[in-house]
Write a protein that holds these residues in place. Structure first.
Motif, PDB file in Angstrom:
ATOM      1  N   LYS A 143       0.902  -1.219   0.047  1.00  0.00           N
ATOM      2  CA  LYS A 143      -0.004   0.009  -0.159  1.00  0.00           C
ATOM      3  C   LYS A 143       0.931   1.179  -0.093  1.00  0.00           C
ATOM      4  N   GLY A 144       0.386   2.301  -0.453  1.00  0.00           N
ATOM      5  CA  GLY A 144       0.876   3.743  -0.523  1.00  0.00           C
ATOM      6  C   GLY A 144       0.801   4.416   0.784  1.00  0.00           C
ATOM      7  N   ALA A 145       1.493   5.217   1.093  1.00  0.00           N
ATOM      8  CA  ALA A 145       1.612   6.220   2.339  1.00  0.00           C
ATOM      9  C   ALA A 145       0.734   7.595   2.304  1.00  0.00           C
ATOM     10  N   VAL A 146       0.168   8.053   3.010  1.00  0.00           N
ATOM     11  CA  VAL A 146      -0.527   9.380   3.018  1.00  0.00           C
ATOM     12  C   VAL A 146       0.189  10.188   3.977  1.00  0.00           C
ATOM     13  N   TYR A 147       0.624  11.483   3.790  1.00  0.00           N
ATOM     14  CA  TYR A 147       1.340  12.149   4.557  1.00  0.00           C
ATOM     15  C   TYR A 147       0.393  13.613   4.815  1.00  0.00           C
ATOM     16  N   SER A 148       0.291  14.114   6.235  1.00  0.00           N
ATOM     17  CA  SER A 148      -0.281  15.275   6.253  1.00  0.00           C
ATOM     18  C   SER A 148       0.605  16.419   6.107  1.00  0.00           C
ATOM     19  N   ALA A 149      -0.029  17.698   5.573  1.00  0.00           N
ATOM     20  CA  ALA A 149       0.830  18.950   5.236  1.00  0.00           C
ATOM     21  C   ALA A 149       1.483  19.372   6.188  1.00  0.00           C
ATOM     22  N   THR A 150       1.101  19.039   7.683  1.00  0.00           N
ATOM     23  CA  THR A 150       1.895  19.359   8.777  1.00  0.00           C
ATOM     24  C   THR A 150       2.835  18.884   9.250  1.00  0.00           C
ATOM     25  N   THR A 151       3.142  17.577   8.721  1.00  0.00           N
ATOM     26  CA  THR A 151       4.314  16.783   9.112  1.00  0.00           C
ATOM     27  C   THR A 151       5.613  17.290   8.071  1.00  0.00           C
ATOM     28  N   THR A 152       6.924  16.914   8.965  1.00  0.00           N
ATOM     29  CA  THR A 152       8.231  17.117   8.262  1.00  0.00           C
ATOM     30  C   THR A 152       8.645  15.902   7.974  1.00  0.00           C
ATOM     31  N   TRP A 153      10.001  15.895   7.271  1.00  0.00           N
ATOM     32  CA  TRP A 153      10.732  14.535   7.050  1.00  0.00           C
ATOM     33  C   TRP A 153      11.116  13.695   8.075  1.00  0.00           C
ATOM     34  N   LEU A 154      10.732  14.249   9.375  1.00  0.00           N
ATOM     35  CA  LEU A 154      11.103  13.511  10.633  1.00  0.00           C
ATOM     36  C   LEU A 154      10.099  12.526  10.788  1.00  0.00           C
ATOM     37  N   PHE A 155       8.953  12.587  10.321  1.00  0.00           N
ATOM     38  CA  PHE A 155       7.696  11.858  10.260  1.00  0.00           C
ATOM     39  C   PHE A 155       7.806  10.637   9.461  1.00  0.00           C
ATOM     40  N   VAL A 156       8.313  10.964   8.336  1.00  0.00           N
ATOM     41  CA  VAL A 156       8.701   9.732   7.412  1.00  0.00           C
ATOM     42  C   VAL A 156       9.881   9.079   7.906  1.00  0.00           C
ATOM     43  N   ALA A 157      11.115   9.704   8.550  1.00  0.00           N
ATOM     44  CA  ALA A 157      12.321   9.002   8.949  1.00  0.00           C
ATOM     45  C   ALA A 157      12.003   8.100  10.086  1.00  0.00           C
ATOM     46  N   GLY A 158      10.971   8.601  10.946  1.00  0.00           N
ATOM     47  CA  GLY A 158      10.833   8.127  12.367  1.00  0.00           C
ATOM     48  C   GLY A 158      10.441   6.634  12.283  1.00  0.00           C
ATOM     49  N   PRO A 159       9.812   6.069  11.519  1.00  0.00           N
ATOM     50  CA  PRO A 159       9.634   4.587  11.381  1.00  0.00           C
ATOM     51  C   PRO A 159      10.795   3.701  11.041  1.00  0.00           C
ATOM     52  N   ILE A 160      11.511   4.323  10.024  1.00  0.00           N
ATOM     53  CA  ILE A 160      12.827   3.763   9.339  1.00  0.00           C
ATOM     54  C   ILE A 160      13.798   3.765  10.275  1.00  0.00           C
ATOM     55  N   ILE A 161      14.035   4.848  11.037  1.00  0.00           N
ATOM     56  CA  ILE A 161      15.294   4.981  11.943  1.00  0.00           C
ATOM     57  C   ILE A 161      14.957   4.047  13.295  1.00  0.00           C
ATOM     58  N   SER A 162      13.529   3.964  13.835  1.00  0.00           N
ATOM     59  CA  SER A 162      13.227   3.212  14.741  1.00  0.00           C
ATOM     60  C   SER A 162      13.446   1.588  14.494  1.00  0.00           C
ATOM     61  N   LEU A 163      12.989   1.384  13.300  1.00  0.00           N
ATOM     62  CA  LEU A 163      13.362  -0.106  12.990  1.00  0.00           C
ATOM     63  C   LEU A 163      14.696  -0.582  12.707  1.00  0.00           C
ATOM     64  N   GLY A 164      15.465   0.435  12.137  1.00  0.00           N
ATOM     65  CA  GLY A 164      16.973   0.428  12.044  1.00  0.00           C
ATOM     66  C   GLY A 164      17.690  -0.066  13.381  1.00  0.00           C
ATOM     67  N   ALA A 165      17.287   0.690  14.192  1.00  0.00           N
ATOM     68  CA  ALA A 165      17.593   0.874  15.557  1.00  0.00           C
ATOM     69  C   ALA A 165      17.414  -0.591  16.513  1.00  0.00           C
ATOM     70  N   ILE A 166      16.331  -0.968  16.237  1.00  0.00           N
ATOM     71  CA  ILE A 166      15.792  -2.086  16.692  1.00  0.00           C
ATOM     72  C   ILE A 166      16.572  -3.551  16.230  1.00  0.00           C
ATOM     73  N   LEU A 167      16.561  -3.284  14.858  1.00  0.00           N
ATOM     74  CA  LEU A 167      17.255  -4.446  14.111  1.00  0.00           C
ATOM     75  C   LEU A 167      18.923  -4.463  14.417  1.00  0.00           C
ATOM     76  N   PHE A 168      19.457  -2.981  14.709  1.00  0.00           N
ATOM     77  CA  PHE A 168      20.844  -3.108  15.158  1.00  0.00           C
ATOM     78  C   PHE A 168      21.046  -3.766  16.604  1.00  0.00           C
ATOM     79  N   ALA A 169      20.336  -3.324  17.367  1.00  0.00           N
ATOM     80  CA  ALA A 169      20.082  -3.876  18.596  1.00  0.00           C
ATOM     81  C   ALA A 169      19.931  -5.563  18.771  1.00  0.00           C
ATOM     82  N   SER A 170      19.388  -5.970  17.809  1.00  0.00           N
ATOM     83  CA  SER A 170      19.250  -7.550  17.884  1.00  0.00           C
ATOM     84  C   SER A 170      20.649  -8.320  17.598  1.00  0.00           C
ATOM     85  N   VAL A 171      21.416  -7.668  16.959  1.00  0.00           N
ATOM     86  CA  VAL A 171      22.484  -8.398  16.614  1.00  0.00           C
ATOM     87  C   VAL A 171      23.381  -8.377  17.867  1.00  0.00           C
TER      88      VAL A 171
END
Length: 302
Positions: free
Chosen positions: A50-78
């Protein structure tokens, strides 16, 4: 090297399965058939298409948040051992980095929620950070107590050196650490009695309210990251209780996987028989974990 790669692949592949066990256990106690054990896999694959819908009030941090969060958790798993086997990556003092990676994942989840401009998501972020004030020190002190018992500062080395002899000499401290880690486990994974992952009432939501505006692939990252985090913190408990490093390789893996499944069943039972705490009582619940971890660390200082 190939064993460690296979170990990491198994973590990635099996993590969502545990939440399926939790949901089926809850369905059993409720007298329902429940969703399939692989339901989370279906949901994640569907969201990736599915595609993603972004509010006009959000910034790039809204898009990067889930990616960085997942990356940090995957890094912790090692840094987490698998069934008594050494972790993929380890070094002296990596337990501090491990805790900071989990904190980094929380930070960017909260930051993404705040950038929506939603008062509901701001409310959930405030609660998440408030409870983290108690949960993170309890986790750090619990691992510090285990480090004192084993004399190691690496997560992998700590659990590799927890043997039957450790239980014979440090039983009170280890039981206290188990109690603290179980409370932290429920809190960090937004489970009852701290939070309800199935609730749709915004005024009582904590984690779920922070991801209300995420959809599509971003929500898939969040769901998968939550599943891996469930596995990571569950590994700490199972590794501590089972002491799989004392057995041969095949038996160690079998005991570990059965232990992880049993932990998921316990979570399902807890959510079936307990009610959610009032929000004002949650800090008291977390203070118990903090007190248990402090007592455990105190008992190791002889």
């Amino acid at each position: 090297m190939y064993t460690k790669i296979a170990q990491f692949i198994l973590i990635l592949a099996l993590a969502p399965f545990l939440l399926g066990i939790v949901n089926r256990t809850k369905a059993f106690f409720a007298g329902r058939k429940g969703s399939p054990l692989l339901q989370l896999y279906y949901d994640i694959f569907k969201l990736f298409r599915k595609g993603a819908v972004y509010s006009a009030t959000t910034t790039w941090l809204f898009v990067a948040g889930p990616i960085i969060s997942l990356g940090a958790i995957l890094f912790a798993s090692v840094f987490i051992p698998f069934g008594g086997q050494p972790s993929i990556l380890s070094f002296e003092g990596d337990l501090i980095l491990f805790i900071y990676l989990l904190a980094l994942a929380r930070f960017f989840t909260v930051l993404a929620a705040l950038h929506t401009g939603s008062s509901f998501e701001g409310m959930g972020s405030s609660r998440e950070v408030q409870f983290a004030v108690f949960a993170e020190p309890a986790l750090f002190l619990s691992l510090a107590a285990l480090a004192r018992i084993t004399g190691k500062l690496s997560v992998s080395d700590i659990f590799s050196n927890l043997t039957i002899n450790s239980w014979a000499t440090e039983q009170p401290a280890l039981f206290l650490v188990i109690g603290a880690l179980f409370i932290i486990f429920l809190t960090e994974n937004s489970r009852i009695p701290v939070d309800d992952p199935n609730t749709h009432l915004e005024l009582t939501m904590i984690h779920e309210v922070m991801v209300l505006d995420h959809c599509g692939v971003d929500l898939a990252y969040i769901l998968y990251g939550a599943a891996v985090k469930f596995w990571i913190l569950g590994t700490l408990l199972v590794g501590l209780v089972c002491g799989a490093s004392s057995y041969n390789w095949i038996l160690a893996q079998a005991i570990f996987l059965v232990g992880m499944a049993f932990l998921a069943v316990i979570v399902g039972i807890v959510e079936s028989v307990l009610a959610r705490l009032r929000l004002l009582k949650v800090p008291h619940f977390l203070i118990v974990a903090l007190a248990l971890s402090i007592l455990a660390l105190t008992f190791t200082m002889r």
